[in-house]
Design a protein around this motif. Sequence first.
Motif, mmCIF file in Angstrom:
data_model
loop_
_atom_site.group_PDB
_atom_site.id
_atom_site.type_symbol
_atom_site.label_atom_id
_atom_site.label_comp_id
_atom_site.label_asym_id
_atom_site.label_seq_id
_atom_site.Cartn_x
_atom_site.Cartn_y
_atom_site.Cartn_z
ATOM 1 N N LYS A 20 0.825 -1.207 0.000
ATOM 2 C CA LYS A 20 0.000 0.000 0.000
ATOM 3 C C LYS A 20 0.863 1.262 0.000
ATOM 4 O O LYS A 20 0.578 2.226 -0.703
ATOM 5 C CB LYS A 20 -0.930 0.012 1.209
ATOM 6 C CG LYS A 20 -2.026 -1.031 1.149
ATOM 7 C CD LYS A 20 -2.872 -1.003 2.413
ATOM 8 C CE LYS A 20 -3.942 -2.072 2.405
ATOM 9 N NZ LYS A 20 -4.758 -2.043 3.641
ATOM 10 N N ILE A 21 1.927 1.257 0.816
ATOM 11 C CA ILE A 21 2.814 2.428 0.886
ATOM 12 C C ILE A 21 3.508 2.637 -0.456
ATOM 13 O O ILE A 21 3.595 3.756 -0.956
ATOM 14 C CB ILE A 21 3.847 2.267 2.018
ATOM 15 C CG1 ILE A 21 3.157 2.348 3.374
ATOM 16 C CG2 ILE A 21 4.938 3.337 1.912
ATOM 17 C CD1 ILE A 21 4.052 2.003 4.545
ATOM 18 N N ASN A 22 3.994 1.565 -1.060
ATOM 19 C CA ASN A 22 4.670 1.697 -2.343
ATOM 20 C C ASN A 22 3.719 2.182 -3.432
ATOM 21 O O ASN A 22 4.106 2.956 -4.309
ATOM 22 C CB ASN A 22 5.323 0.378 -2.737
ATOM 23 C CG ASN A 22 6.542 0.091 -1.894
ATOM 24 O OD1 ASN A 22 7.153 1.003 -1.338
ATOM 25 N ND2 ASN A 22 6.898 -1.161 -1.774
ATOM 26 N N GLU A 23 2.468 1.744 -3.379
ATOM 27 C CA GLU A 23 1.470 2.214 -4.337
ATOM 28 C C GLU A 23 1.250 3.717 -4.169
ATOM 29 O O GLU A 23 1.200 4.456 -5.149
ATOM 30 C CB GLU A 23 0.158 1.466 -4.118
ATOM 31 C CG GLU A 23 -0.953 1.883 -5.064
ATOM 32 C CD GLU A 23 -2.239 1.122 -4.797
ATOM 33 O OE1 GLU A 23 -3.313 1.736 -4.949
ATOM 34 O OE2 GLU A 23 -2.183 -0.063 -4.439
ATOM 35 N N GLN A 24 1.163 4.168 -2.921
ATOM 36 C CA GLN A 24 0.979 5.589 -2.665
ATOM 37 C C GLN A 24 2.231 6.383 -3.049
ATOM 38 O O GLN A 24 2.130 7.514 -3.514
ATOM 39 C CB GLN A 24 0.634 5.831 -1.192
ATOM 40 C CG GLN A 24 -0.697 5.248 -0.767
ATOM 41 C CD GLN A 24 -1.886 5.920 -1.407
ATOM 42 O OE1 GLN A 24 -1.778 6.960 -2.040
ATOM 43 N NE2 GLN A 24 -3.047 5.319 -1.253
ATOM 44 N N ALA A 25 3.416 5.796 -2.864
ATOM 45 C CA ALA A 25 4.668 6.490 -3.205
ATOM 46 C C ALA A 25 4.718 6.815 -4.692
ATOM 47 O O ALA A 25 5.278 7.833 -5.091
ATOM 48 C CB ALA A 25 5.873 5.646 -2.799
ATOM 49 N N SER A 26 4.115 5.970 -5.519
ATOM 50 C CA SER A 26 4.112 6.233 -6.958
ATOM 51 C C SER A 26 3.261 7.454 -7.294
ATOM 52 O O SER A 26 3.382 8.004 -8.378
ATOM 53 C CB SER A 26 3.616 5.005 -7.724
ATOM 54 O OG SER A 26 2.247 4.772 -7.434
ATOM 55 N N SER A 27 2.415 7.891 -6.370
ATOM 56 C CA SER A 27 1.597 9.092 -6.563
ATOM 57 C C SER A 27 2.181 10.295 -5.844
ATOM 58 O O SER A 27 1.504 11.297 -5.658
ATOM 59 C CB SER A 27 0.180 8.839 -6.042
ATOM 60 O OG SER A 27 -0.425 7.780 -6.728
ATOM 61 N N GLY A 28 3.410 10.184 -5.369
ATOM 62 C CA GLY A 28 4.080 11.317 -4.735
ATOM 63 C C GLY A 28 3.959 11.386 -3.229
ATOM 64 O O GLY A 28 4.392 12.350 -2.618
ATOM 65 N N TRP A 29 3.376 10.388 -2.593
ATOM 66 C CA TRP A 29 3.225 10.396 -1.135
ATOM 67 C C TRP A 29 4.523 9.964 -0.471
ATOM 68 O O TRP A 29 5.204 9.087 -0.970
ATOM 69 C CB TRP A 29 2.096 9.451 -0.709
ATOM 70 C CG TRP A 29 0.740 9.940 -1.104
ATOM 71 C CD1 TRP A 29 0.052 9.602 -2.233
ATOM 72 C CD2 TRP A 29 -0.079 10.871 -0.413
ATOM 73 N NE1 TRP A 29 -1.146 10.249 -2.269
ATOM 74 C CE2 TRP A 29 -1.264 11.041 -1.156
ATOM 75 C CE3 TRP A 29 0.062 11.565 0.770
ATOM 76 C CZ2 TRP A 29 -2.287 11.884 -0.756
ATOM 77 C CZ3 TRP A 29 -0.967 12.401 1.174
ATOM 78 C CH2 TRP A 29 -2.129 12.556 0.409
#
Length: 163
Positions: A20-29
């Motif tokens: 989940k964190i890696n998925e969000q990181a791809s959106s700049g989080w």
Amino acid sequence: MFEYASVSASAYDTTSLVAKINEQASSGWEVVAIVATGGDVTAFLKRESADDGSTNGDMAAAADIAAVSEPSGWGAEPEAIPEDIAPESIASSDTAFIEATTVEAMAVEPEPVPAASAAPTSSVPAGWHPDPSKRYEMRYWDGEKWTEYVSSQGQTYTDPPVA
């Protein structure tokens, strides 16, 4: 201005939190903190907001948001320390000592890194990944190197990475 979000997963399945964190990181989080929340582990995230005034279409929520003013002086430029002050007088107060130390630290220029010794960039996104040393369940990869931030069973710790 930043916007904030959180993602959670069971403390028994931290690998799903990593996904989940890696998925969000791809959106700049970016990860701000990871904490145990009951039987779950929650990651708190932040990213630069688009500053377009939108509230994801929720106008009712926008009406409930109260205006927040910054404390006075936050937008002002810091005062420079005059160069004619003797070092003995600067060290006489804690504040002046801290400011003098900061000025001294700013005067030291870092040595440039030769291009030949610069680390190659990684295609692996920053995020929580299985700890390569296997001492913890997860270790944070900042996109260039392993950091000291580790996690096991929903608890976060610091531990220097093994070279």
